[in-house]
Design an enzyme around this catalytic site. Structure first.
Site, mmCIF file in Angstrom:
data_model
loop_
_atom_site.group_PDB
_atom_site.id
_atom_site.type_symbol
_atom_site.label_atom_id
_atom_site.label_comp_id
_atom_site.label_asym_id
_atom_site.label_seq_id
_atom_site.Cartn_x
_atom_site.Cartn_y
_atom_site.Cartn_z
ATOM 1 C CE LYS A 133 -3.776 -2.460 2.245
ATOM 2 N NZ LYS A 133 -3.136 -3.767 1.977
ATOM 3 C CE LYS A 140 4.366 0.195 7.207
ATOM 4 N NZ LYS A 140 5.064 -0.137 8.480
#
Length: 608
Positions: free
Chosen positions: A404, A416
């Site tokens: 993702k 992230k």
């Protein structure tokens, strides 16, 4: 009760021994026995009984559970009868030299027949005729007519309450049409649907523990189309005295249908990474973190430092490791990675040499509504760990990332991606090797789709899928953690490792398979409801940021996205700005700040 049964068996054995000797004597004289021989035998029968019963006790004939008797027990009976008859023969010859010696041999034969026959008749009455257990009318198909399949058949035949084995399926042409343990080999995998109908099969047991995952997947898919209950004997198990425990046979899981060939780890390189080192795992109570603990402890770290903010899960994994690895050195810390001062204290105390960073907020829709927490935990929590790793000279820092993070459309994915950027930027300035490992969804992990589907099926439905075309990559927790360790072992610093996730899976197909595995018909017994994409959710996930910037490694399931140069000074400036912005909890300002660091972040405005 047991002693009473043993006493009854001794009395019955005594009767059979007496019967054996007198019948032998009758046969010797063709029914007309001289009175002297009758008196001789009658005078010695008490000694014969005592000696024979003592020998039987010595051979544990009264401790054996005859319901499960086999050839081994028959040999035991033969040996006990032979030794008893031999001793009795010598005694009677010494006391009555004129007594016909052929009677001893004939009596021994009758004794084996009577004693053994009585016990195996008992087994037949309990096992075959089902006097002891409730018989089941369930018809069972066994896939695999090899050693494992034969053992499964025998186990089922011992446990009549499980069902009746009706037919074998095996791809070997040489076995087709043969009968094994009274069960015919009816055909190969392509014949499964027809054989299910022909034999009115209620349940299918796959007993092929050494088969490749590719073949297993194909066979299970054929079986799932029959709508019958499927069970499997998993893995290559230990054969204990030629038996297979019926408890090893379990329901088929979705992992069996999606599984791939077993990973072959380079254990030497992983051992060099971990053995006799102080290893720290953050998020140690989570799905990935706890499995990393299980895998890492096998390589004998000097100390395993387990960090998590949530005490319940880490308590469970701590107890599990203590139970199975009582000599392992473990320290469990309930702490948050958001607290820089606390992390400074922890790193200063333990001086970890290897850090596996698995702590993160990962739920995409929740993080869309809790963007401040996502940034604080995922970005600045990771930044704290990076700083402390650099300060205290950690050898390797392995960050767990996600697919993702590639071309993100969510706050979670963007945070992230920032972690990946920080890893590469700080790696240029530090003696610590900072790397990231990126992979997709993990089967069975906390919050993943599989546990949700199982719960919905158990409740009778509906099973909710966000979009008909949504696809995801999947990997088992064990596989993911093994590859994470392998990547850590070969890391030189600055790499983003991408794990081979295999073929993507359509979530709608996944839901249908899981419903079928549960014994229901999709759309008929269990409804599938399309609910629409959730905030930040993509139709498909990507694993590579730049397909042309990837290279293979010596391990076929691990690839490297080559390091990208980042402006360290600008990154530090952007992070300082982001830190100030999140204090105001303004979603739009946070999104703009995130885009400043990750320009290809395209917010999901549709679902905002």
């Amino acid at each position: 009760m047991v002693k009473f049964r043993s006493l009854l068996q001794i009395i019955f054995d005594a009767f059979l021994i007496i019967l054996a000797y007198y019948v032998a004597l009758l046969l010797r004289f063709e029914g007309s026995v001289p009175a002297d021989y009758v008196h001789m035998l009658t005078g010695q029968i008490t000694y014969i009984l005592i000696i024979q019963i003592v020998v039987f006790v010595g051979f544990n004939l009264y401790k054996t559970i005859w319901e499960y008797a086999s050839i081994k027990e028959l040999i035991n009976i033969f040996s006990a009868c032979f030794i008893g008859a031999f001793i009795n023969g010598i005694l009677m010859y010494m006391l009555n030299p004129t007594f016909p010696r052929s009677v001893y041999i004939t009596a021994f034969i009758f004794e084996v027949t009577f004693i053994g026959g009585q016990r195996f008749l008992n087994r037949v009455s309990l096992n075959t005729l089902g006097f002891k257990k409730n018989l089941s009318d369930k018809n069972i198909m066994i896939i695999g007519a090899g050693d494992a399949g034969v053992l499964v058949i025998k186990e089922i035949q011992r446990h009549k309450e499980i069902g009746k084995p009706k037919v074998f399926v095996d791809d070997s042409k040489s076995k087709l049409g043969k009968v094994i343990c009274g069960v015919p080999v009816g055909g190969n995998r392509n014949d499964i649907p027809d054989l299910v109908e022909k034999y009115s099969i209620d349940e299918i047991v796959v007993a092929m523990p050494s088969i490749s995952f590719k073949d297993q997947k194909e066979i299970l898919e054929i079986c799932s189309e029959t709508g019958k209950k499927i069970k499997i004997l998993p893995g290559i198990y230990e054969f204990i005295e030629g038996q297979v425990d019926i408890k090893e046979i379990r329901d088929v899981q979705i992992e069996d249908l999606l599984g791939r060939d077993e990973i072959k780890m380079d254990e030497k390189s992983i051992s060099n990474l971990i053995q006799d080192k102080v290893v720290m795992i953050t998020g140690a109570g989570g799905s990935i973190g706890s499995e990393l603990c299980r895998q890492i402890v096998k390589f004998n770290p000097k100390l395993l430092v387990m960090v998590d903010i949530y005490e319940n899960n880490i308590y469970d994994i701590q107890n599990e490791l203590k139970r199975f690895y009582p000599n392992a050195k473990l320290d469990v810390l309930i702490d948050t990675i958001r607290d820089e001062n606390r992390m400074d204290s922890v790193f200063g105390k333990y001086r970890p040499e290897i850090v596996f960073h698995a702590a993160a907020h990962k739920h995409v829709p929740l993080m869309e509504h809790s963007s401040v927490s996502a940034v604080k935990n995922n970005v600045f929590g990771t930044l704290n760990l990076i700083k402390m790793s650099d300060k205290y000279g950690v050898d390797k820092f392995v960050n767990i990332s996600t697919d993702k993070a590639v071309n993100p459309t969510s706050v979670m994915g963007t945070t992230k991606r920032i972690c990946e950027i920080m890893i590469q930027a700080f790696n240029e300035k530090s003696n610590t090797d900072f790397v990231a490992v990126r992979f997709g969804n993990v089967l069975g992990s906390n919050g993943s789709v599989i546990p949700l589907f199982k719960k919905q099926i158990a409740e009778g439905g509906p099973v909710t899928v966000t979009h008909e075309e949504i696809i995801r990559y999947f990997m088992t927790i064990t596989e993911a953690c093994q590859l994470v360790m392998q990547a850590g072992a070969i890391a030189k610093g600055g790499e983003i490792f991408i794990l081979d996730m295999g073929e993507p899976v359509k979530i709608l197909d996944l839901a249908k398979r899981l419903i079928k595995l549960s014994g229901f018909e999709p759309g008929k017994d269990i409804e599938i409801k399309i609910t629409g994409l959730r905030p930040g959710e993509k139709l498909y996930e990507e694993l590579l940021l730049n397909m042309e910037n990837a290279s293979s490694t010596e391990y076929r399931k691990i690839f490297i996205e080559k390091p990208i140069k980042h402006d360290y000074a600008k990154l530090v400036e952007d992070l300082d700005s982001l830190k100030k912005i999140i204090e105001h909890d303004d979603k739009l300002s946070i999104i703009k700040a995130l885009q400043e660091i990750v320009p290809n972040y395209v917010p999901d405005v549709i679902n905002k």
